[in-house]
Motif scaffolding. Structure first.
Motif, PDB file in Angstrom:
ATOM      1  N   THR A  60       1.993 -12.717 -28.947  1.00 52.72           N
ATOM      2  CA  THR A  60       1.999 -13.283 -30.297  1.00 52.72           C
ATOM      3  C   THR A  60       3.404 -13.575 -30.804  1.00 52.72           C
ATOM      4  OG1 THR A  60       1.964 -11.061 -31.267  1.00 52.72           O
ATOM      5  CG2 THR A  60      -0.169 -12.140 -30.906  1.00 52.72           C
ATOM      6  N   ASP A  61       4.430 -13.268 -30.020  1.00 50.82           N
ATOM      7  CA  ASP A  61       5.805 -13.503 -30.466  1.00 50.82           C
ATOM      8  C   ASP A  61       6.066 -14.995 -30.639  1.00 50.82           C
ATOM      9  OD1 ASP A  61       6.151 -10.802 -30.385  1.00 50.82           O
ATOM     10  OD2 ASP A  61       7.405 -10.775 -28.591  1.00 50.82           O
ATOM     11  N   GLN A  77       6.855 -21.481 -29.560  1.00 52.19           N
ATOM     12  CA  GLN A  77       7.765 -22.607 -29.753  1.00 52.19           C
ATOM     13  C   GLN A  77       8.060 -23.326 -28.430  1.00 52.19           C
ATOM     14  OE1 GLN A  77       8.926 -23.928 -32.457  1.00 52.19           O
ATOM     15  NE2 GLN A  77      10.871 -24.945 -32.034  1.00 52.19           N
ATOM     16  N   TRP A  78       8.393 -22.569 -27.400  1.00 52.44           N
ATOM     17  CA  TRP A  78       8.718 -23.185 -26.120  1.00 52.44           C
ATOM     18  C   TRP A  78       7.502 -23.874 -25.507  1.00 52.44           C
ATOM     19  CZ3 TRP A  78      13.225 -23.630 -23.112  1.00 52.44           C
ATOM     20  CH2 TRP A  78      14.373 -23.114 -23.703  1.00 52.44           C
ATOM     21  N   TRP A  79       6.348 -23.264 -25.627  1.00 51.28           N
ATOM     22  CA  TRP A  79       5.125 -23.855 -25.061  1.00 51.28           C
ATOM     23  C   TRP A  79       4.757 -25.141 -25.799  1.00 51.28           C
ATOM     24  CZ3 TRP A  79       1.644 -22.013 -21.185  1.00 51.28           C
ATOM     25  CH2 TRP A  79       0.420 -22.694 -21.117  1.00 51.28           C
ATOM     26  N   ARG A  80       4.626 -25.074 -27.094  1.00 47.63           N
ATOM     27  CA  ARG A  80       4.130 -26.231 -27.847  1.00 47.63           C
ATOM     28  C   ARG A  80       5.118 -27.389 -27.835  1.00 47.63           C
ATOM     29  NH1 ARG A  80       0.832 -23.782 -33.111  1.00 47.63           N
ATOM     30  NH2 ARG A  80      -0.814 -22.786 -31.881  1.00 47.63           N
ATOM     31  N   ILE A 115       1.934 -16.130 -21.867  1.00 49.28           N
ATOM     32  CA  ILE A 115       1.420 -17.350 -22.483  1.00 49.28           C
ATOM     33  C   ILE A 115       1.052 -17.011 -23.929  1.00 49.28           C
ATOM     34  CG2 ILE A 115      -0.468 -19.031 -22.452  1.00 49.28           C
ATOM     35  CD1 ILE A 115      -0.509 -18.775 -19.450  1.00 49.28           C
ATOM     36  N   PRO A 116       1.417 -17.858 -24.887  1.00 52.11           N
ATOM     37  CA  PRO A 116       1.146 -17.535 -26.288  1.00 52.11           C
ATOM     38  C   PRO A 116      -0.328 -17.236 -26.543  1.00 52.11           C
ATOM     39  CG  PRO A 116       2.568 -19.459 -26.113  1.00 52.11           C
ATOM     40  CD  PRO A 116       2.101 -19.148 -24.729  1.00 52.11           C
TER      41      PRO A 116
END
Length: 507
Positions: free
Chosen positions: A102-103, A108-111, A489-490
């Motif tokens: 949940t961090d 941010q990096w994924w999306r 993974i988020p």
């Protein structure tokens, strides 16, 4: 004007950009069009590609509420960084190696990566469909080359950060193709990253582009970095060292890039996209300013003209002390600094928490009080020099003359004696040490740790296995584990797409 759906309902915008303060991309923001009503002019095709670049900034930009910058994700877990502030749980989790899905940083990096990929997919699919009477074939090829490079770069980051991730090469125009399973790292390299970069290499881009756009030099440099990473973990394709060596040498021997003569030139915004800089994330105080100046200023030091002095990122003491005593990079106001005049009074201010990062100190911003326009270095020639030295040593089994030349060029600039007569293993360690000292706080160290599975024990000046290593002074509580080789993974993505399950081991 139709708007398209993208990953998780986030609207893509073709954002204005500023390259080297030339403002040639300062068009009004536009929504991405659907394929049936877009790409009717050269301007629209160029805007489509320009919009992809906007997402490269997201990884070096301020996010969240508590002095958080996306680039911290790759610095806080290295053991070489610390902070003066304690408000951020995201930063604390990275420093303490207690990351959770949940961090904020992982989201941010994924999306942002997938938003950039989707923008690239749209351009790559539609630019070839344009009439040559509207956009000449040579211009189409160059536009495609830029988009292919950027898509490959986004995927390169994703695989190094998250491992297996969805491989999407078509524009997302409906919700039907949002739920995508994870592809293997090997497939992503072989089916997407390498083919994209090889195509971009032949696209007719200029070897150097001082505006900040992708160049052939940037493509070859990224190919070298990709091959070097494939030779390491997790793929361990040792034959790729020879390819990394070849591509790095093509960049170096082009003589299109030059090393900075001194470290002041590193900080000078006039050198953005020039000299040693091969590819950078673009920033401008008028459009999208860089937060790195404020984030690396000592907290409440009153040395700037009103900018936020946050102290969010500074060097770990043992890392700073790992430099050789005569290394110019640790001399005052080179890579680091420990005091500076009060802006109003001129009185010397000695920083309470010791050394801070001077790499991102912006003299113009400090004097004017304006936000920083300094671009962020993603690939620079020092990286490629050291990459060549490592790859040549690994490919040929012993360091050659050129490998020594390029390693010693970095050392000579730092005021260190040239090396000679090293064994294969000794030379490897010398290159790794130089990469840590030269490329620190540029988002390179963590990726080097993951591909080599080794960490720099700064207290004892040696390289040791990454898994099981406890950072100095941690009391055993900050120990790198197997799960830390990948980030989670988020959770927000796992919730939306069940096909991503299970999460990476340990999360």
């Amino acid at each position: 004007m139709k708007r398209i759906k993208i990953f998780h309902g986030i609207l893509l915008l073709s954002l204005s950009m500023n390259f080297s303060c030339k403002k040639f991309l300062q068009e009004d923001p536009k929504s991405f069009y659907t394929p049936d009503n877009y790409y009717t002019s050269l301007v629209q095709a160029q805007n489509a590609v320009n919009g992809i670049y906007a997402f490269t900034r997201d990884f070096y930009a301020s996010i969240g509420l508590y002095s958080e910058d996306a680039m911290f994700m790759l610095e806080m877990p290295t053991g070489q960084a610390r902070t003066e502030i304690n408000q951020s749980n995201n930063n604390a989790n990275l420093l303490n190696l207690t990351m959770t899905p949940t961090d904020l940083y992982f989201t941010q990096w994924w999306r942002s990566s997938y938003k950039g990929i989707d923008a690239a997919n749209l351009a790559i699919k539609n630019i070839p469909l344009m009439s040559s009477a509207i956009v000449p074939d040579a211009q189409k090829a160059q536009l495609l080359g830029q988009a292919q490079f950027l898509r490959a770069w986004f995927y390169f980051n994703l695989t190094r950060i998250f491992g297996d991730v969805p491989l999407v090469t078509e524009p997302t125009v409906t919700a039907d193709n949002l739920l995508v399973s994870r592809a293997t790292v090997k497939d992503i390299y072989e089916k997407e990253i390498i083919p994209d970069l090889l195509a971009a290499e032949k696209s007719g881009l200029p070897f150097v582009d001082n505006t900040g756009r992708v160049s052939t030099g940037a493509v070859k440099s990224l190919l070298a970095k990709v091959y070097e990473t494939m030779a390491g973990y997790p793929l361990q394709q040792a034959d790729k060292y020879a390819l990394a060596k070849q591509k790095a040498l093509e960049v170096i021997t082009s003589n299109k890039y030059t090393l900075y003569q001194n470290y002041d030139q590193f900080r000078d915004p006039a050198n953005d996209n020039r000299m040693e800089n091969i590819f950078m994330a673009q920033f401008s105080s008028a459009i999208a300013s860089s937060p790195m100046f404020s984030f690396t200023l000592p907290s409440f030091s009153y040395i700037s003209n009103g900018q936020g002095e946050i102290g969010a990122l500074l060097p770990d003491t043992t890392f700073y002390k790992s430099y050789a005593p005569g290394d110019k990079r640790i001399q005052e106001k080179q890579f680091f600094y420990s005091h500076y005049p009060n802006f109003a009074t001129g009185a010397n201010v000695v920083f309470l928490n010791g050394q801070h990062i001077f790499k991102y100190f912006d003299d113009a911003a400090q004097q004017s009080g304006l936000p920083s326009s300094k671009c962020f270095p993603i690939i620079r020639l020092s990286d490629i020099y050291l990459l060549y030295a490592e790859a040549q040593n690994e490919a040929d089994g012993t360091p050659g003359t050129d490998a020594y030349t390029y390693l010693n060029a970095i050392r000579t600039r730092a005021g260190l004696a040239p090396l000679s007569g090293l064994t294969h293993d000794q030379f490897r360690i010398a290159v790794w040490r130089e990469r840590n000292h030269e490329l620190c706080f540029e988002n390179q160290t963590w990726f080097d740790m993951v591909r080599t599975r080794m960490v720099y024990d700064t207290k004892n000046d040696q390289f040791v296995p990454m898994v099981g290593y406890s950072f100095p002074g941690s009391g055993g509580t900050r120990t790198l584990q197997t799960k830390h080789l990948l980030f989670p993974i988020p959770q927000s993505e796992m919730d939306v797409n069940p096909k991503l399950a299970p999460n990476n081991p340990g999360y």
